[in-house]
Motif scaffolding. Structure first.
Motif, mmCIF file in Angstrom:
data_model
loop_
_atom_site.group_PDB
_atom_site.id
_atom_site.type_symbol
_atom_site.label_atom_id
_atom_site.label_comp_id
_atom_site.label_asym_id
_atom_site.label_seq_id
_atom_site.Cartn_x
_atom_site.Cartn_y
_atom_site.Cartn_z
ATOM 1 N N PRO A 161 13.158 -6.973 -0.513
ATOM 2 C CA PRO A 161 12.704 -8.269 -2.061
ATOM 3 C C PRO A 161 13.275 -8.525 -3.189
ATOM 4 N N ILE A 162 13.296 -9.074 -3.884
ATOM 5 C CA ILE A 162 13.603 -9.089 -4.926
ATOM 6 C C ILE A 162 12.823 -8.747 -5.852
ATOM 7 N N PRO A 163 12.240 -7.851 -6.504
ATOM 8 C CA PRO A 163 11.121 -7.008 -7.203
ATOM 9 C C PRO A 163 10.437 -7.766 -8.948
ATOM 10 N N ASP A 164 9.542 -8.097 -9.118
ATOM 11 C CA ASP A 164 8.992 -7.013 -8.882
ATOM 12 C C ASP A 164 8.217 -7.600 -7.746
ATOM 13 N N THR A 165 7.739 -9.068 -7.728
ATOM 14 C CA THR A 165 6.166 -10.364 -7.681
ATOM 15 C C THR A 165 6.434 -10.293 -6.118
ATOM 16 N N VAL A 172 14.831 -11.643 -0.297
ATOM 17 C CA VAL A 172 12.760 -12.510 -0.727
ATOM 18 C C VAL A 172 12.300 -12.666 -1.971
ATOM 19 N N ASP A 173 12.216 -13.987 -2.630
ATOM 20 C CA ASP A 173 11.552 -13.730 -3.366
ATOM 21 C C ASP A 173 9.924 -14.883 -3.699
ATOM 22 N N ASP A 174 9.475 -14.587 -4.247
ATOM 23 C CA ASP A 174 8.242 -15.335 -4.455
ATOM 24 C C ASP A 174 8.152 -16.816 -5.127
ATOM 25 N N SER A 175 9.649 -16.959 -6.233
ATOM 26 C CA SER A 175 10.065 -18.603 -5.767
ATOM 27 C C SER A 175 11.889 -18.284 -6.685
#
Ligand SMILES: O=P(O)(O)OC[C@H]1O[C@H](OP(=O)(O)OP(=O)(O)O)[C@H](O)[C@@H]1O
Ligand SMILES: NC(=O)CC[C@H](N)C(=O)O
Ligand SMILES: [Mg+2]
Length: 511
Positions: free
Chosen positions: A301-305, A366-369
């Protein structure tokens, strides 16, 4: 996306407001403000910066009273960053009103014009929230004829506000000497939740942008304020609520679930955490289709979201999930910082790769957006420098292609990395070997499933260009872009360039 909070308590509220604003800090890092009321006397302190920097012990001591409201600002209208636009806003008539707003008005230009020509009220800043404060004050003043106020008059004024104002608005306000008011726009674009707390002296009430505030303050979450609804709580703790719009429809902002809200918040019955897990499941399906070979060694993941979605995606694909970035806990959220230069610099200050997790591996980040692509460009480069073989990037949200006009600062099409580019072109721009975007239908499905199927329509304009308030034309967007691109609008206000009607009395009583 700002954070707002209001409390009507039986004991002093200053510490509660401070603690609540700290919990909402992720919604706005630019400015913070608190107003408390001791009957007719209002006490205000606000300033630029984080909550912990704005409020010193002496400021806290001056914030006396059992009723108060607070605000953390992420600027969307007006100047990029301005002391004069820090909230709450104050107007002295009728009674003395302070107001804090989360959202963005889409007809503020018209409202300001009407204020000047017809209502004869002065608006001193570029802020849409100052206009909203004055519309509410004006509509209230038209309905009162002496030093008394009842709930019906307050609700009639809010009904009139709904008929004049367009866009997104979740609001808390205090009417000096009388009570606290809270209301939500007729689509419920921005969130607003109600909590209560039983004491020996009677019930205390809190209204906040996110339900997590009630958890932290020891209040019980009661319900969301409905779209178009208003609540009025007197200083004595009498509670009134009323629907103030003839045709409310809940169409909440999907970006709250993608990025803005904390995962431990529940908005309109949707656990943000659960929505993000479901986004991860949906995204896994898309990855299967787009990368059938699944030549991925690890999901990071790309922190945080993005953590919730990334974890669930890895699980659904049967791939290992690892933390590959060390996050500097003292750097805030980069997306909501004003100015591209500070956002870009902060990505590197904030995230540093743990090289061993990347060396010689095919990784799926992975990023949220992906909005401007600021984060992903920097991150992909870091990951390559750490020796990754192949870098895939998956986004739990679809490509952001359209300006957001309801409270998120993405006003120009050409600053959005996905506008006018194919997926392959975006991947090339970011430097990734492949990019996998969530489909909009899958994102909606994820959030709808998390609501137990109760909500099927969301505000998704930044993904599909459909603006639910019906007043957004190409000309409006062109004007918005021109305003943003003009050198004047990017200028950070130095203290003193605009007369700040509030800050001058920051540490004293307003009345
Ligand atoms: O494409 P961009 O323009 O860079 O915007 C998107 C990125 O910004 C946000 O992260 P942010 O650092 O703000 O907060 P977070 O720590 O909550 O993920 C978001 O989570 C993405 O990572
Ligand atoms: N993000 C927000 O909710 C911003 C509120 C308001 N439009 C401002 O710019 O201050
Ligand atoms: Mg992020």
């Amino acid at each position: 996306m700002c954070g707002i909070l209001g409390v009507v308590a039986k004991t002093p509220v200053n510490q509660m407001l401070y603690d609540g604003l700290l919990v909402l800090q992720h919604r706005g890092q630019d400015a913070a403000g608190i107003v408390t009321a001791e009957q007719q006397v209002l006490h205000m302190h606000k300033g630029q910066g984080l909550v912990r920097d704005v409020f010193r012990t002496r400021n806290m001591r001056s914030l006396m009273g059992n009723v108060g409201i607070g605000h953390v600002r992420y600027p969307t209208a007006g100047s990029a960053s301005s002391l004069a636009e820090a909230q709450p806003f104050y107007v002295n008539s009728p009674f003395g009103i302070v107001l804090a707003h989360n959202g963005n008005l889409t007809n503020d230009k018209q409202l300001k014009e009407d204020m000047y020509r017809t209502d004869l009220r002065h608006i001193n800043t570029n802020s849409d929230s100052e206009a909203l404060c004055n519309v509410f004050a004006h509509e209230l003043s038209r309905r009162v004829s002496g030093p008394q106020l009842d709930a019906k008059t307050v609700f009639d004024a809010i009904t009139a506000v709904h008929s004049r104002v367009k866009g997104a608005y979740a609001v808390v306000a205090i009417i000096a000497g009388f009570g606290m008011v809270a209301f939500r726009d007729p689509h419920g674009i921005r969130p607003l939740s109600l909590g209560e707390h039983d004491t020996a002296e009677g019930k205390e009430y809190a209204v906040a942008s996110e339900s997590v505030v009630h958890d932290v303050l020891g209040f019980k979450f009661v319900r969301d304020i409905a779209p178009g609804e208003a609540v009025y709580i007197t200083f004595e703790g009498e509670f009134f609520s009323q629907q103030c719009h003839p045709s409310p429809t809940l169409i909440p902002c999907i970006f709250e679930h993608v990025y803005f809200a904390r995962p431990d918040t529940v908005i309109d019955g949707i656990s943000v955490h659960e929505a993000r897990l479901k986004m991860g499941e949906q995204l896994a399906e898309k990855v299967r289709k787009q990368v059938p070979a699944l030549d991925i060694d690890v999901v990071i993941p790309i922190p945080d979201t993005s953590r919730d979605s990334a974890l669930q995606l890895a699980d659904a694909l049967g791939l290992p999930y690892r933390e590959g970035f060390m996050k500097n806990r003292y750097i805030g959220r980069t997306f909501i910082m004003p100015g591209q230069a500070s956002r870009k610099k902060s990505v590197r200050q904030k995230l540093n790769p743990i090289a061993v997790e990347f060396r010689g591996k095919n990784v799926m980040l992975v990023d949220d957006s992906i909005v401007r692509g600021t984060t992903s460009k920097e991150i992909v480069q870091m990951v390559r420098d750490s020796g990754a073989k192949k870098v895939y990037l998956a986004s739990a949200a679809p490509p952001v292609k359209f300006p957001h006009v309801y409270g998120i600062d993405m006003p120009t099409r050409n600053e959005l990395i996905a506008t006018g580019r194919t997926d392959a072109q975006i991947a090339a721009e970011i430097g990734a070997d492949g990019i996998i975007y969530q489909d909009l239908s899958a994102l909606i499905q994820a959030c709808s499933d998390a609501s137990g199927g109760k909500i099927t329509e969301f505000e998704t304009s930044c993904f599909d260009g459909h603006y639910i308030t019906g007043d957004i034309t190409d000309a409006y967007l062109d004007e918005l872009e021109a305003k943003r691109l003009s050198p004047l609008s990017n200028k950070t206000n130095e203290a003193g360039t605009v007369i700040d009607l509030n800050i001058g009395v920051a540490e004293q009583n307003l009345i």
